[in-house]
Enzyme design. Structure first.
Site, PDB file in Angstrom:
ATOM      1  N   ASN A 139      -2.124  -2.912  -3.165  1.00  0.00           N
ATOM      2  CA  ASN A 139      -2.646  -3.985  -2.317  1.00  0.00           C
ATOM      3  C   ASN A 139      -1.544  -4.447  -1.365  1.00  0.00           C
ATOM      4  OD1 ASN A 139      -3.859  -6.199  -1.159  1.00  0.00           O
ATOM      5  ND2 ASN A 139      -4.534  -7.106  -3.090  1.00  0.00           N
ATOM      6  N   ASN A 144      -7.300  -9.405   3.058  1.00  0.00           N
ATOM      7  CA  ASN A 144      -8.559  -8.691   3.243  1.00  0.00           C
ATOM      8  C   ASN A 144      -9.217  -8.309   1.915  1.00  0.00           C
ATOM      9  OD1 ASN A 144      -7.134  -6.476   2.281  1.00  0.00           O
ATOM     10  ND2 ASN A 144      -6.912  -5.494   4.281  1.00  0.00           N
ATOM     11  N   ASP A 145      -8.779  -8.905   0.814  1.00  0.00           N
ATOM     12  CA  ASP A 145      -9.341  -8.534  -0.491  1.00  0.00           C
ATOM     13  C   ASP A 145     -10.852  -8.740  -0.536  1.00  0.00           C
ATOM     14  OD1 ASP A 145      -6.758  -8.012  -1.129  1.00  0.00           O
ATOM     15  OD2 ASP A 145      -6.566  -9.527  -2.697  1.00  0.00           O
ATOM     16  N   GLY A 164      -8.762  -4.801  -4.582  1.00  0.00           N
ATOM     17  CA  GLY A 164      -7.965  -5.249  -3.451  1.00  0.00           C
ATOM     18  C   GLY A 164      -7.013  -4.241  -2.849  1.00  0.00           C
ATOM     19  N   ASP A 166      -5.643  -1.300  -0.499  1.00  0.00           N
ATOM     20  CA  ASP A 166      -6.015  -1.148   0.909  1.00  0.00           C
ATOM     21  C   ASP A 166      -5.101  -0.176   1.641  1.00  0.00           C
ATOM     22  OD1 ASP A 166      -3.674  -2.667   1.269  1.00  0.00           O
ATOM     23  OD2 ASP A 166      -4.795  -4.550   1.365  1.00  0.00           O
ATOM     24  N   ASP A 331     -17.674  15.846   0.155  1.00  0.00           N
ATOM     25  CA  ASP A 331     -18.279  15.481  -1.117  1.00  0.00           C
ATOM     26  C   ASP A 331     -19.593  16.243  -1.326  1.00  0.00           C
ATOM     27  OD1 ASP A 331     -18.330  13.595  -3.438  1.00  0.00           O
ATOM     28  OD2 ASP A 331     -20.164  12.909  -2.461  1.00  0.00           O
ATOM     29  N   GLU A 360     -16.449  20.243  -2.065  1.00  0.00           N
ATOM     30  CA  GLU A 360     -16.634  20.055  -3.503  1.00  0.00           C
ATOM     31  C   GLU A 360     -17.841  20.883  -3.939  1.00  0.00           C
ATOM     32  OE1 GLU A 360     -17.308  16.512  -6.797  1.00  0.00           O
ATOM     33  OE2 GLU A 360     -18.338  16.406  -4.870  1.00  0.00           O
TER      34      GLU A 360
END
Length: 617
Positions: A139, A144-145, A164, A166, A331, A360
């Site tokens: 964090n 910006n949490d 949190g 980032d 993905d 994947e």
């Protein structure tokens, strides 16, 4: 003469007419995607999606030549295709027009491409990839949490909540990642995910043109790329073509009914990816694999719809160009419409011929995994080509998860690793496969083995085998996590990533002795690997394991490395005469793990549960 009733009726009609006229003149465009583009792209045709209330009632004029205008059953969309060929960077006007009046005019920008952008070099087998989950890594900006416009707020006490981590946290720890020997970062998705819960996962995206505000901003993501390039590192974006989150703004106002797969509405995928290649499969089983939703909260995108496919293709290219990316990890690649995803992949690789994309393909058979790699001899049987440069070696992952704890037998134990490499002939480009012991969807390798000795054997294998090694954040300090307890347990916070943490494992001085042993071994191996082209691109010759001792050589015309992995708990005496064909011409060796130098004589001793990586001279 008008009577008073007619007069008021006339005024009412006139008022409605004026109101309609004013409304038309003030037509609003709520979204324009892509928000801007670049001049001098290889494919000059650009599809611009315009979104706003009833904007399909307007016609379109543009300073960029119009190729096509598509209006769907939803009047809130216009799909405008323009030709950018021979157009310089600059501002071009696009107008919505009604009754020969311009109701709305806006500027659309073509930017100048970075020098050499088209020929950017993607990640390859000279790289080591560090996989992290941004919410759980570090964090760097507590401001910006949480974000007022996004549903889920930070709650570090909730294992499956947002914690949190980032972009700034990653930037602050780039030197740590580099010190480990990693040269590239694959971060799980960072675009906005506005689900009420579990949004840290970020695979259910709600806006694919904007970074989630709890991670930072588009500008900060670009800064991450810049900071990595200063350090000679590469950034790989996790891209999702198969589905969006149910909170995606477009899912809540579909451009077309078939933008997503409908049955009508939701139906669960059967997850049987083998139906994509099985010539005997039933159509209904294939449909429920490809069209079925991955989970109920992730509507399945329809890549056979040309508007969807173009949108996804341009979005991926936009991020590559904007953030100066070095690769994509896709993905659930094999759940997509296979013809559509092949077109998507080919379009990107045409634009960036030296780029790399890894898909994947979570299968447990080498032939089935190979099917999805570009120019595969397997898919060629069906005249199909994905154009996908790289795939993930899930069968090696499977072997690693069992080989170092199995009771040795004819087909169990270290022979499982050997047998995996036997099938390398099935792949078109064996160097361009991603090799790994774990990732964010599996139990941590340190949970499976729970001792540093086995960890070291596995890291030796990953550092010296063919392919592109991928490490999972935190395992280099011994972090554990049991998948059976839930995803949160394999995605725990890195100690020291938060100011309030009692211990900072990013700092060498604060690591425990055990953490130091894990880290130092990993860093020694992978930093050594950085300069070894014989490991990156060399050939492999392997020898059948004997008493759980596995020996293989990586070699080219000028260099050779002998790798010995002793899975046996007891010390073993190795007869070097058996390896004469690989040792011919070499008289000396240096083990890069211990630093020991020795003459190559008749035999070599190796302690139980240890490995050697011997540079031959």
């Amino acid at each position: 003469m008008l009577n008073i009733k007619d007069f008021f009726n006339f005024k009412l009609v006139f008022f409605v007419f004026c109101l309609s006229f004013i409304t038309n003149i003030n037509a609003q465009i709520q979204k324009t995607e892509p928000p801007f583009w670049w001049a001098d792209m290889k494919n000059p045709e650009l599809q611009i999606m315009l979104y706003g209330k009833n904007i399909a009632h307007y016609s379109v004029e543009s300073e960029l030549p119009i190729v096509n205008v598509i209006k769907t059953e939803n009047p809130n969309y216009i799909f405008l295709t323009v030709d950018t060929k021979n157009k310089n960077e600059g501002i071009y006007k696009i107008s919505l027009v009604q009754q020969n009046r311009k109701a709305k005019t806006f500027n659309y920008e073509l930017k100048k491409r970075s020098e050499g952008s088209a020929f950017r070099k993607g990640f390859d087998s000279s790289d080591v990839i560090y996989l992290l989950m941004p919410d759980r890594f570090a964090n760097g900006d507590t401001n910006n949490d949480s974000h007022k416009s996004l549903n889920e707020k930070a709650n570090r006490n909730l294992p499956g909540g947002r914690h949190g981590g980032d972009i700034q946290g990653i930037i602050k720890q780039l030197d740590y990642i580099k010190s480990l020997g990693a040269t590239a970062i694959w971060s799980t998705p960072m675009c906005e995910d506005n689900d009420e819960t579990y949004s840290y996962h970020t695979y259910g995206q709600s806006d694919v043109y904007n970074i989630d505000a709890r991670y930072g901003s588009n500008e900060e993501y670009k800064q991450l790329s810049e900071e990595m390039h200063k350090r000679g590192m590469k950034l790989i974006k996790d891209y999702v073509t198969n589905h969006w989150g149910w909170k995606h703004w477009m899912i809540n106002d579909l451009p077309t009914y078939d933008w997503i797969h409908q049955f009508p509405g939701y139906a669960q995928s059967n997850y049987r990816m083998s139906t994509q290649m099985d010539k005997n499969t039933s159509e209904i089983d294939k449909k429920y694999c490809v069209d079925g939703w991955f989970v109920q909260s992730m509507p399945d995108l329809n890549q056979s719809n040309p508007l969807v496919l173009k949108y996804l293709t341009q979005n991926a290219i936009w991020w590559i160009e904007y953030a100066d990316l070095d690769g994509l990890r896709v993905d659930t690649y094999s759940y997509n419409d296979k013809e559509g995803i092949a077109k998507w992949t080919k379009a990107i690789m045409n634009e960036y011929p030296n780029f790399n994309i890894v898909g994947e393909v979570w299968l447990h058979d080498q032939a089935q995994i190979s099917y999805w790699q570009k120019d595969s001899p397997i898919s060629a049987i069906q005249s199909y080509n994905t154009h996908l440069p790289s795939v993930m070696d899930f069968t090696l992952h499977d072997a690693i998860g069992e080989a170092f704890r199995a009771t040795p037998s004819w087909d169990k134990g270290i022979i499982q690793v050997y047998d995996n490499f036997v099938n390398d002939f099935l792949y078109k480009d064996i160097n361009n496969v991603l090799i790994f012991a774990e990732n964010h969807d599996t139990s941590r390798i340190n949970e499976i083995y729970q001792n540093v000795e086995d960890y070291k054997l596995i890291m030796t294998l990953l550092a010296t085998a063919r392919g592109i090694p991928q490490l999972y954040y935190g395992s280099e300090i011994g972090m554990r996590g049991d998948k059976s307890k839930g995803d949160a347990y394999i995605r725990q916070d890195f100690p020291g990533g938060w100011k309030e943490d009692k211990q900072n494992a990013f700092n060498p001085a604060e690591r425990t002795q055990q953490q130091k042993e894990y880290f130092d071994f990993t860093a020694k191996l992978f930093n050594w690997r950085k300069g070894k082209s014989v490991i990156h691109y060399g050939n492999t010759k392997q020898y059948l394991p004997n008493n759980e001792v596995y020996v293989y050589f990586r070699y080219n015309q000028s260099e050779s490395v002998m790798v010995i992995i002793n899975q046996n708990k007891e010390q073993q005496n190795i007869d070097l005469n058996r390896f004469a064909e690989s040792l011919k011409g070499f008289t000396k060796g240096k083990d890069i793990i211990s630093g020991k130098k020795f003459q190559l004589e008749k035999s070599l001793q190796i302690a139980g549960k240890t490995s050697m990586v011997i540079e031959l001279n």
